[in-house]
Design a protein around this motif. Structure first.
Motif, PDB file in Angstrom:
ATOM      1  N   GLY A  94     -23.988 -24.659  30.494  1.00  0.00           N
ATOM      2  CA  GLY A  94     -24.187 -26.055  30.137  1.00  0.00           C
ATOM      3  C   GLY A  94     -23.514 -26.955  31.146  1.00  0.00           C
ATOM      4  O   GLY A  94     -22.924 -26.485  32.133  1.00  0.00           O
ATOM      5  N   GLU A  95     -23.590 -28.248  30.912  1.00  0.00           N
ATOM      6  CA  GLU A  95     -22.961 -29.210  31.817  1.00  0.00           C
ATOM      7  C   GLU A  95     -21.481 -29.400  31.521  1.00  0.00           C
ATOM      8  O   GLU A  95     -20.728 -29.888  32.367  1.00  0.00           O
ATOM      9  CB  GLU A  95     -23.689 -30.552  31.746  1.00  0.00           C
ATOM     10  CG  GLU A  95     -25.108 -30.498  32.278  1.00  0.00           C
ATOM     11  CD  GLU A  95     -25.773 -31.862  32.295  1.00  0.00           C
ATOM     12  OE1 GLU A  95     -25.076 -32.862  32.557  1.00  0.00           O
ATOM     13  OE2 GLU A  95     -26.985 -31.927  32.028  1.00  0.00           O
ATOM     14  N   LEU A  96     -21.055 -29.023  30.315  1.00  0.00           N
ATOM     15  CA  LEU A  96     -19.657 -29.173  29.919  1.00  0.00           C
ATOM     16  C   LEU A  96     -19.329 -28.131  28.875  1.00  0.00           C
ATOM     17  O   LEU A  96     -20.160 -27.817  28.016  1.00  0.00           O
ATOM     18  CB  LEU A  96     -19.415 -30.579  29.343  1.00  0.00           C
ATOM     19  CG  LEU A  96     -18.007 -30.896  28.816  1.00  0.00           C
ATOM     20  CD1 LEU A  96     -16.993 -30.918  29.956  1.00  0.00           C
ATOM     21  CD2 LEU A  96     -17.999 -32.239  28.081  1.00  0.00           C
ATOM     22  N   LEU A  97     -18.114 -27.582  28.948  1.00  0.00           N
ATOM     23  CA  LEU A  97     -17.603 -26.678  27.915  1.00  0.00           C
ATOM     24  C   LEU A  97     -16.410 -27.368  27.251  1.00  0.00           C
ATOM     25  O   LEU A  97     -15.447 -27.739  27.925  1.00  0.00           O
ATOM     26  CB  LEU A  97     -17.194 -25.332  28.513  1.00  0.00           C
ATOM     27  CG  LEU A  97     -16.762 -24.244  27.524  1.00  0.00           C
ATOM     28  CD1 LEU A  97     -17.035 -22.855  28.108  1.00  0.00           C
ATOM     29  CD2 LEU A  97     -15.284 -24.340  27.142  1.00  0.00           C
ATOM     30  N   ILE A  98     -16.486 -27.534  25.946  1.00  0.00           N
ATOM     31  CA  ILE A  98     -15.420 -28.176  25.180  1.00  0.00           C
ATOM     32  C   ILE A  98     -14.672 -27.108  24.393  1.00  0.00           C
ATOM     33  O   ILE A  98     -15.263 -26.398  23.573  1.00  0.00           O
ATOM     34  CB  ILE A  98     -15.977 -29.232  24.210  1.00  0.00           C
ATOM     35  CG1 ILE A  98     -16.680 -30.345  24.991  1.00  0.00           C
ATOM     36  CG2 ILE A  98     -14.869 -29.813  23.336  1.00  0.00           C
ATOM     37  CD1 ILE A  98     -17.421 -31.335  24.108  1.00  0.00           C
ATOM     38  N   GLY A  99     -13.385 -26.979  24.645  1.00  0.00           N
ATOM     39  CA  GLY A  99     -12.559 -26.026  23.916  1.00  0.00           C
ATOM     40  C   GLY A  99     -11.999 -26.663  22.658  1.00  0.00           C
ATOM     41  O   GLY A  99     -11.059 -27.446  22.715  1.00  0.00           O
ATOM     42  N   ALA A 100     -12.598 -26.322  21.521  1.00  0.00           N
ATOM     43  CA  ALA A 100     -12.120 -26.771  20.219  1.00  0.00           C
ATOM     44  C   ALA A 100     -11.650 -25.547  19.445  1.00  0.00           C
ATOM     45  O   ALA A 100     -11.887 -25.421  18.242  1.00  0.00           O
ATOM     46  CB  ALA A 100     -13.227 -27.506  19.465  1.00  0.00           C
ATOM     47  N   ASP A 101     -10.984 -24.638  20.157  1.00  0.00           N
ATOM     48  CA  ASP A 101     -10.656 -23.322  19.604  1.00  0.00           C
ATOM     49  C   ASP A 101      -9.206 -23.198  19.155  1.00  0.00           C
ATOM     50  O   ASP A 101      -8.659 -22.098  19.106  1.00  0.00           O
ATOM     51  CB  ASP A 101     -11.045 -22.201  20.570  1.00  0.00           C
ATOM     52  CG  ASP A 101     -10.661 -22.450  22.020  1.00  0.00           C
ATOM     53  OD1 ASP A 101     -10.257 -23.572  22.352  1.00  0.00           O
ATOM     54  OD2 ASP A 101     -10.769 -21.518  22.823  1.00  0.00           O
ATOM     55  N   GLY A 102      -8.587 -24.308  18.817  1.00  0.00           N
ATOM     56  CA  GLY A 102      -7.361 -24.273  18.047  1.00  0.00           C
ATOM     57  C   GLY A 102      -6.082 -23.948  18.785  1.00  0.00           C
ATOM     58  O   GLY A 102      -6.017 -23.928  20.022  1.00  0.00           O
ATOM     59  N   LEU A 103      -5.053 -23.685  17.987  1.00  0.00           N
ATOM     60  CA  LEU A 103      -3.696 -23.506  18.498  1.00  0.00           C
ATOM     61  C   LEU A 103      -3.602 -22.405  19.543  1.00  0.00           C
ATOM     62  O   LEU A 103      -2.910 -22.535  20.549  1.00  0.00           O
ATOM     63  CB  LEU A 103      -2.757 -23.208  17.324  1.00  0.00           C
ATOM     64  CG  LEU A 103      -1.266 -23.104  17.629  1.00  0.00           C
ATOM     65  CD1 LEU A 103      -0.709 -24.452  18.063  1.00  0.00           C
ATOM     66  CD2 LEU A 103      -0.513 -22.600  16.395  1.00  0.00           C
ATOM     67  N   ASN A 104      -4.290 -21.295  19.310  1.00  0.00           N
ATOM     68  CA  ASN A 104      -4.243 -20.162  20.237  1.00  0.00           C
ATOM     69  C   ASN A 104      -5.490 -20.135  21.125  1.00  0.00           C
ATOM     70  O   ASN A 104      -6.114 -19.095  21.328  1.00  0.00           O
ATOM     71  CB  ASN A 104      -4.102 -18.858  19.454  1.00  0.00           C
ATOM     72  CG  ASN A 104      -2.811 -18.816  18.660  1.00  0.00           C
ATOM     73  OD1 ASN A 104      -1.720 -18.953  19.221  1.00  0.00           O
ATOM     74  ND2 ASN A 104      -2.919 -18.652  17.348  1.00  0.00           N
ATOM     75  N   SER A 105      -5.803 -21.275  21.690  1.00  0.00           N
ATOM     76  CA  SER A 105      -7.035 -21.491  22.428  1.00  0.00           C
ATOM     77  C   SER A 105      -7.195 -20.591  23.651  1.00  0.00           C
ATOM     78  O   SER A 105      -6.329 -20.543  24.531  1.00  0.00           O
ATOM     79  CB  SER A 105      -7.079 -22.957  22.872  1.00  0.00           C
ATOM     80  OG  SER A 105      -8.103 -23.192  23.794  1.00  0.00           O
TER      81      SER A 105
ATOM     82  N   ALA B 257     -19.646 -24.015  38.570  1.00  0.00           N
ATOM     83  CA  ALA B 257     -20.330 -24.057  39.867  1.00  0.00           C
ATOM     84  C   ALA B 257     -21.503 -25.010  39.779  1.00  0.00           C
ATOM     85  O   ALA B 257     -22.204 -25.053  38.762  1.00  0.00           O
ATOM     86  CB  ALA B 257     -20.817 -22.665  40.269  1.00  0.00           C
ATOM     87  N   SER B 258     -21.701 -25.789  40.837  1.00  0.00           N
ATOM     88  CA  SER B 258     -22.877 -26.649  40.985  1.00  0.00           C
ATOM     89  C   SER B 258     -23.117 -27.547  39.783  1.00  0.00           C
ATOM     90  O   SER B 258     -24.233 -27.634  39.252  1.00  0.00           O
ATOM     91  CB  SER B 258     -24.129 -25.782  41.243  1.00  0.00           C
ATOM     92  OG  SER B 258     -23.947 -24.976  42.375  1.00  0.00           O
ATOM     93  N   GLY B 259     -22.059 -28.217  39.324  1.00  0.00           N
ATOM     94  CA  GLY B 259     -22.209 -29.171  38.240  1.00  0.00           C
ATOM     95  C   GLY B 259     -22.493 -28.550  36.896  1.00  0.00           C
ATOM     96  O   GLY B 259     -23.041 -29.200  35.996  1.00  0.00           O
ATOM     97  N   ALA B 260     -22.139 -27.274  36.722  1.00  0.00           N
ATOM     98  CA  ALA B 260     -22.385 -26.589  35.463  1.00  0.00           C
ATOM     99  C   ALA B 260     -21.223 -25.648  35.162  1.00  0.00           C
ATOM    100  O   ALA B 260     -20.382 -25.367  36.020  1.00  0.00           O
ATOM    101  CB  ALA B 260     -23.699 -25.802  35.522  1.00  0.00           C
ATOM    102  N   VAL B 261     -21.180 -25.159  33.950  1.00  0.00           N
ATOM    103  CA  VAL B 261     -20.173 -24.186  33.541  1.00  0.00           C
ATOM    104  C   VAL B 261     -20.872 -23.091  32.747  1.00  0.00           C
ATOM    105  O   VAL B 261     -21.759 -23.360  31.943  1.00  0.00           O
ATOM    106  CB  VAL B 261     -19.055 -24.856  32.709  1.00  0.00           C
ATOM    107  CG1 VAL B 261     -19.608 -25.545  31.471  1.00  0.00           C
ATOM    108  CG2 VAL B 261     -17.976 -23.858  32.310  1.00  0.00           C
ATOM    109  N   THR B 262     -20.469 -21.846  33.019  1.00  0.00           N
ATOM    110  CA  THR B 262     -21.043 -20.693  32.317  1.00  0.00           C
ATOM    111  C   THR B 262     -19.948 -19.993  31.535  1.00  0.00           C
ATOM    112  O   THR B 262     -18.923 -19.603  32.099  1.00  0.00           O
ATOM    113  CB  THR B 262     -21.706 -19.714  33.299  1.00  0.00           C
ATOM    114  OG1 THR B 262     -22.793 -20.375  33.958  1.00  0.00           O
ATOM    115  CG2 THR B 262     -22.241 -18.486  32.559  1.00  0.00           C
ATOM    116  N   ALA B 263     -20.166 -19.843  30.244  1.00  0.00           N
ATOM    117  CA  ALA B 263     -19.228 -19.155  29.361  1.00  0.00           C
ATOM    118  C   ALA B 263     -19.663 -17.710  29.188  1.00  0.00           C
ATOM    119  O   ALA B 263     -20.859 -17.411  29.084  1.00  0.00           O
ATOM    120  CB  ALA B 263     -19.184 -19.846  28.002  1.00  0.00           C
TER     121      ALA B 263
END
Length: 383
Positions: free
Chosen positions: A149-160, A133-139
């Protein structure tokens, strides 16, 4: 500086944290495991392209120190006859040579660099959901905490988990048709700086000897997928006996290497992700195995994740907007990683690699000179 959430503290997550930090962002790594402690686990070969990627963020020396170099590859038939001996990768420069090391050792070296540079790593943070929402992402994490943050990067592998949020309809990982065994012996088989690849009658087998005289080996064995319960319940000595019987008919050292192995023997099912249609939303993105896992036949999984880290950080550094950066990253990375997935699947199935279907970038997905430019930190990114 942009605050960027990185889900996953493995090879890809730690590498992209280093790259984003160098690009001027504020990365924070969120790792599901409660601590950084890992068992020795399986080993990998980090190819020259992976070492070149690490050099862009000044991490090649620490990784080189953690592993041992491989400068040649010898291919042997089931009869014991030599098929070929060839140079391996960019072997002239010590920092671009192939490296053999345990995955946990690679992660430890990268984590030490991440912490040394003041990048925050938070453990015990298992992602369960995210909202944009509004140019941001909440985890939202399993312990009830949140991060924005402004971006969430999923580097969580095969079973992401991140992949399930970005592309809920994505097919699950696919069994690639091989069980993969890994082990270590205290008896040296082979020559220093050389990996031996055996085209066995019942398995593809590889081994290399460390400077300490320890032999690292793997075997890729075609067969039905092993149930997780069977893997967990079967003692190493039973796997060892089964594998020795399979390898013994060949006139190679493979059976003797496995027979000399104690309890440091493990097995897993080779899996891949043949097609992930959506890598991104407006504020979430997949990298590494979360986006493009290949079976281990080409030995490029870790190196591809390291390439991802450099290209993504450069795209975020140079593109005029977040949307443009993510679009550029996907445009540049898809041809190369999809080519690797396809070639690895061919090797796993016992077929020689062949050119992928024609693409504008050429039969290798990305021409070599273009890859060099993409990974060169000083060169501007372009889509």
């Amino acid at each position: 500086m942009a605050r960027i959430l990185i889900v996953g503290g493995g090879v890809g997550g730690l590498a992209v944290a280093l790259a984003l930090h160098k690009a001027g962002a504020e990365p924070v790594v969120y790792e599901a495991h409660p601590s950084s402690g890992q068992d020795l686990g399986a080993f990998l070969t980090l190819a020259s392209n992976g070492m070149v990627a690490l050099a862009q963020v000044d991490a090649a020396p620490v990784v080189a120190e953690a592993g041992f170099p491989l400068t040649t590859m010898r291919v042997v038939a089931a009869t014991g006859a030599e098929v070929a001996t060839v140079p391996l990768g960019l072997h002239e420069d010590p920092l671009t040579r192939y490296r053999c090391l345990r995955r946990a050792e690679l992660c430890a070296a990268l984590r030490a660099e991440v912490l040394r540079r003041g990048i925050v790593v938070r453990h015990g943070k298992r992602l369960v959901s995210a909202t944009e929402a509004s140019g941001a992402v909440t985890a939202v994490f399993g312990d009830g905490s949140t991060a924005t943050g402004e971006l969430l990067i999923g580097a969580d592998g095969l079973n992401s988990v991140t992949r399930s949020l970005i592309d809920p309809g994505c097919a699950p990982p696919r069994y690639a048709g091989q069980r993969v065994f890994y082990g270590y012996t205290t008896v040296a088989y082979g020559q220093a700086e050389r990996i031996e690849m055996i085209r066995g009658s019942g398995a593809a087998f590889g081994h290399a000897v460390s400077p300490a005289g320890e032999t690292y080996w793997f075997a890729r064995v075609p067969g039905e997928e092993l149930p997780a319960e069977r893997i967990a319940a079967t003692a190493p000595e039973l796997w060892r006996e089964w594998l020795v019987a399979l390898l013994r008919p060949d006139a190679t050292p493979a059976a003797d290497i496995v027979a000399a192995t104690g309890d440091r023997l493990m097995v897993t099912n080779a899996c891949d992700l043949p097609a992930v249609e959506r890598w991104r939303t407006g504020r979430m993105l997949l990298i590494g195995d979360a986006a493009h896992a290949a079976s281990p036949a080409t030995g490029q999984g870790a190196s591809m994740a390291l390439e991802d880290a450099i290209v993504l950080a450069k795209a975020l550094r140079d593109a005029p907007s977040m949307d443009a950066a993510l679009e550029t990253y996907e445009l540049l990375r898809r041809p190369r990683v999809e080519h690797n997935i396809a070639n690895s699947a061919r090797l796993t199935a016992g077929r020689a690699p062949s050119p992928a279907r024609p693409r504008p970038a050429g039969p290798a997905g990305v021409p070599e000179e273009e890859l060099v430019r993409q990974l060169d930190w000083a060169a501007p990114i372009s889509g």
